[in-house]
Scaffold this active site. Structure first.
Site, short mmCIF file in Angstrom:
data_model
loop_
_atom_site.label_atom_id
_atom_site.label_comp_id
_atom_site.label_asym_id
_atom_site.label_seq_id
_atom_site.Cartn_x
_atom_site.Cartn_y
_atom_site.Cartn_z
N HIS A 1 -22.42 5.73 5.86
CA HIS A 1 -21.87 4.44 6.77
C HIS A 1 -22.43 4.32 8.07
O HIS A 1 -22.03 5.11 8.88
CB HIS A 1 -20.29 4.66 6.76
CG HIS A 1 -19.56 4.56 5.48
ND1 HIS A 1 -19.64 5.62 4.49
CD2 HIS A 1 -18.91 3.66 4.84
CE1 HIS A 1 -18.79 5.16 3.38
NE2 HIS A 1 -18.47 3.90 3.80
N HIS B 1 -22.05 -1.79 6.85
CA HIS B 1 -20.66 -0.89 7.08
C HIS B 1 -20.89 0.26 6.18
O HIS B 1 -20.78 1.57 6.55
CB HIS B 1 -19.62 -1.60 6.53
CG HIS B 1 -18.50 -0.84 6.30
ND1 HIS B 1 -17.52 -0.66 7.19
CD2 HIS B 1 -17.91 -0.20 5.29
CE1 HIS B 1 -16.60 0.15 6.73
NE2 HIS B 1 -16.95 0.59 5.61
N GLU C 1 8.36 7.36 4.74
CA GLU C 1 7.78 8.52 4.16
C GLU C 1 6.27 8.76 4.11
O GLU C 1 5.87 9.79 4.61
CB GLU C 1 8.32 8.33 2.67
CG GLU C 1 9.90 8.16 2.45
CD GLU C 1 10.05 6.75 2.15
OE1 GLU C 1 11.31 6.56 2.05
OE2 GLU C 1 9.35 5.77 2.84
N HIS D 1 15.69 5.26 -8.67
CA HIS D 1 15.76 6.36 -7.93
C HIS D 1 15.88 7.87 -8.58
O HIS D 1 15.86 8.66 -7.98
CB HIS D 1 17.17 6.42 -6.97
CG HIS D 1 17.02 5.55 -6.15
ND1 HIS D 1 16.70 3.93 -6.22
CD2 HIS D 1 17.46 5.71 -4.61
CE1 HIS D 1 16.81 3.55 -4.77
NE2 HIS D 1 17.09 4.31 -4.01
#
Length: 684
Positions: free
Chosen positions: A11, A259, A417, A479
């Site tokens: 890159h 890139h 999270e 869950h």
């Protein structure tokens, strides 16, 4: 350009356009000492856009961190110090492993939080800027980092925390792999960060449209913006740096092609001509350039010496704090610390292991001041709040439920999270403290990239995951983790511990804290589990070996072995009684951590699971995939190979076969396979 060209891939574009900014940071802005990359008083630099690894490697070379031109020429090659993405612990000067985009932003936020907590732990009364624990976190991010959702999670929390010791530079070049970012991105990023509560500045090196406008690398303007971030101590700082990717390559600048691929020999030569270099020379660096760049070593050593004087004065005035600092810096635990761990008496009603974990944290609060953490908005469910400890939060954001201050101890990540995982990693990378963070086990999926990087970097982070099975009950299959234990065990270097009762939970915490070279995942129950009578059965100390004989067979020679974790161990103990009553010598093995068991020598493993005993049953409320190596050809698994349902826990366990009756039936089936019994092998 030469490094990527030689490697044949890489890159180059971002590294080309960011070179002035990176050089500015390393040579005029950051406080660092290339001769001592681990100097605790240094500023930290995080390259969140890890694909642009040359942005960092070249500065490490120029600054004198030990990288050579040969290392740059070995980019992305076997055994080199310059892998495709920076790797912590592999290359001196690399503060964190980056590559998965956005992770570095979360790491930088964690480092900034750790720096503040460390100051509060060791030198809270010092004047601003007057403590040896005052330093700055600098990070560079790309469009890809900004687009990843984790950047929102981490940056929003940084705004709440008012992290004035954090600066993030966004390389605003409007190019990604799919070329112009307008194909998928249209938001006003600077306004977004202003909305988070950050101090926002824009430095524009463009003049008009990139296709025909001027381009001026105004380093002094960027320097002024960076100096302004140092003066802004009440908010994190965001600098939108408008660049042209791959400048000044005449044909490929400002394109997606530059890139992530080599420029090609012709474009490299043309670019070198524009810069006044010999187009045929590769990896050519004038000695005067190196001599000038390496002056940062002298400046760094001077800054280090000045800092050392301040540190020594602090240490003399605070001998107890100095002793604590030395211990924590070495990641050692105080003598006798384990004596604070609670012991739980036998109790048929018992205690949820999440509740037992909370009691362990309460007990350790006074003896391990370096231990801190919290939850992703599930404090009462995860039991991750140490009793009486203030929250880590600017006082103006403290609440009635959670009073606190900027040097507090209880972390609140919000419902974030993924960022929680990256922030915990950043805290561990910074050093000086030991972090933990909690949520439901099923949401470890949201954290998995961060957890994987914790394992890759060998960081001592403790993940507290509760509601570990269908036993959470009425919340239902969305869950209820089914595949998660097996999926987490598939991560190399992650220790997954699922304790069977309160005492195993205490020993699980001990094992987690005694390991300083890898992360630990604690999988804890929502429902109460019987506290096993340790006078009748083996000591929970066996947890430290991952698996141990909890209840021996009559005569010590089992015909069948029942192996279980967590809430299912109780069913094995009941099944053992029934099998023994029928004349079948049966051993029960509690195996809370497969990884710790695998680390034991072959003799111990053979002692617990003799090769000659082929009749085995594993019992765990999850898929059985990770138990196959223990089952062999004749084993039987009590598992759940489908999603759960919404109902009380007891109903679910019975309906899905997690009963002593089913364990007995599976034992009969295994015994039949090895020829120990004949006739009916199933039935409930």
């Amino acid at each position: 350009m030469d490094a990527v060209e030689k490697a044949g891939n890489g890159h180059p574009g971002t590294a080309m356009s960011l070179a002035p900014a990176a050089y500015l940071l390393f040579h005029r802005v950051m406080r660092h000492d290339p001769s001592d990359p681990a100097w605790p008083g240094r500023d930290r630099f995080v390259l969140s856009c890890g694909h642009s690894s040359l942005t960092l490697y070249i500065q490490l070379y120029l600054s004198g961190y030990g990288l050579s031109l040969d290392d740059l020429a070995s980019l992305r090659q076997w055994g080199s110090l310059t892998p495709g993405h920076p790797e912590h612990g592999h290359t001196p000067g690399v503060e964190t492993t980056t590559g998965p985009l956005g992770q570095g932003i979360g790491n930088a936020v964690g480092m900034a939080m750790a720096a503040r907590r460390e100051r509060g732990l060791f030198d809270p009364t010092a004047e601003p800027g007057g403590s040896p624990f005052d330093h700055h976190i600098w990070a560079i991010a790309s469009d890809g980092d900004i687009e990843e959702g984790i950047s929102h999670e981490a940056s929003a929390l940084a705004g709440v925390q008012q992290l004035g010791n954090l600066t993030l530079i966004w390389d605003d070049n409007e190019i990604s792999i799919e070329d112009d970012t307008r194909i998928a991105k249209s938001e006003d990023v600077a306004a977004r960060y202003a909305a988070y509560g950050w101090h926002v500045q824009t430095v524009d090196w463009r003049r008009g449209d990139p296709a025909d406008g001027e381009y001026h690398e105004d380093v002094e303007a960027l320097y002024a913006a960076l100096q302004a971030t140092k003066a802004e101590t009440d908010r994190p700082s965001f600098i939108a740096l408008r660049t042209i990717i791959g400048w000044p390559a005449p044909n490929k600048q400002n394109t997606g092609k530059i890139h992530g691929s080599a420029l090609g020999a012709d474009e490299v030569a043309a670019t070198k001509e524009l810069l006044g270099f010999d187009p045929q020379a590769a990896f050519a660096v004038d000695e005067q350039v190196i001599a000038h760049a390496r002056e940062v070593v002298t400046r760094g050593r001077a800054a280090h010496a000045q800092w050392q004087g301040g540190f020594d004065s602090w240490a003399t005035a605070n001998p107890d704090a100095r002793a604590l600092y030395d211990r924590v810096a070495a990641r050692t635990l105080p003598d006798g610390w384990a004596g604070a761990l609670p012991e739980f008496g036998a109790d048929a009603k018992g205690l949820a292991t999440r509740a037992a974990s909370g009691k362990v944290l309460d007990a350790l609060a006074g003896v391990l001041p370096e231990l801190w953490g919290g939850s992703a908005d599930l404090a009462e469910s995860n039991n991750t709040t140490m009793k009486g400890e203030p929250s880590f939060i600017p006082a103006e954001h403290a609440t009635k439920a959670f009073p606190g201050h900027e040097y507090g101890r209880t972390l609140h990540f919000g419902i974030r999270e993924h960022a929680m995982g990256a922030i915990l990693n950043g805290i561990a990378l910074h050093g000086g403290t030991r972090p933990y963070g909690g949520t439901f086990l099923v949401f470890s999926d949201y954290m998995r990239p961060s957890v994987r990087l914790a394992a890759l970097m060998k960081l001592p982070v403790t993940f507290v995951w509760t509601h570990d099975s269908i036993g959470l009950g009425e919340d239902g299959p969305t869950h209820q983790p089914v595949e998660h234990l097996t999926a987490l065990r598939a991560i190399p270097g992650l220790d997954v511990v699922r304790p069977a009762d309160a005492n195993e939970t205490a020993w699980a915490w001990r094992g987690a804290l005694e390991h300083t070279d890898r992360p630990t995942a604690l999988a804890l129950s929502r429902q109460a589990l019987p506290t096993i009578d340790r006078e009748r059965y083996a000591s929970a100390e066996g947890v430290l070996k991952g698996g141990y004989v909890l209840s021996e067979a009559t005569g010590g020679q089992p015909q069948v072995i029942l192996i279980a974790t967590g809430s299912e161990v109780q069913y094995c103990l009941t099944a053992q009684e029934r099998l023994e009553a029928d004349g079948t010598p049966t051993r029960v093995v509690s195996m809370p951590c497969q990884e710790w068991f695998a680390a034991q020598d072959a003799a111990y493993q053979q002692q617990v699971l003799p090769h000659g005993v082929k009749a085995r049953v594993t019992v765990e409320a999850g898929i059985a995939m990770s138990w196959q190596r223990f089952l062999g050809d004749c084993g039987e698994a009590v598992s759940i190979e489908h999603y759960g349902a919404s109902a009380p826990a007891g109903v679910l366990f019975e309906q899905f076969g997690f009963t002593a009756d089913n364990v007995v039936a599976k034992a009969h089936a295994a015994l039949a396979k090895v020829g120990e019994i004949t006739g009916t092998t199933t039935g409930n």
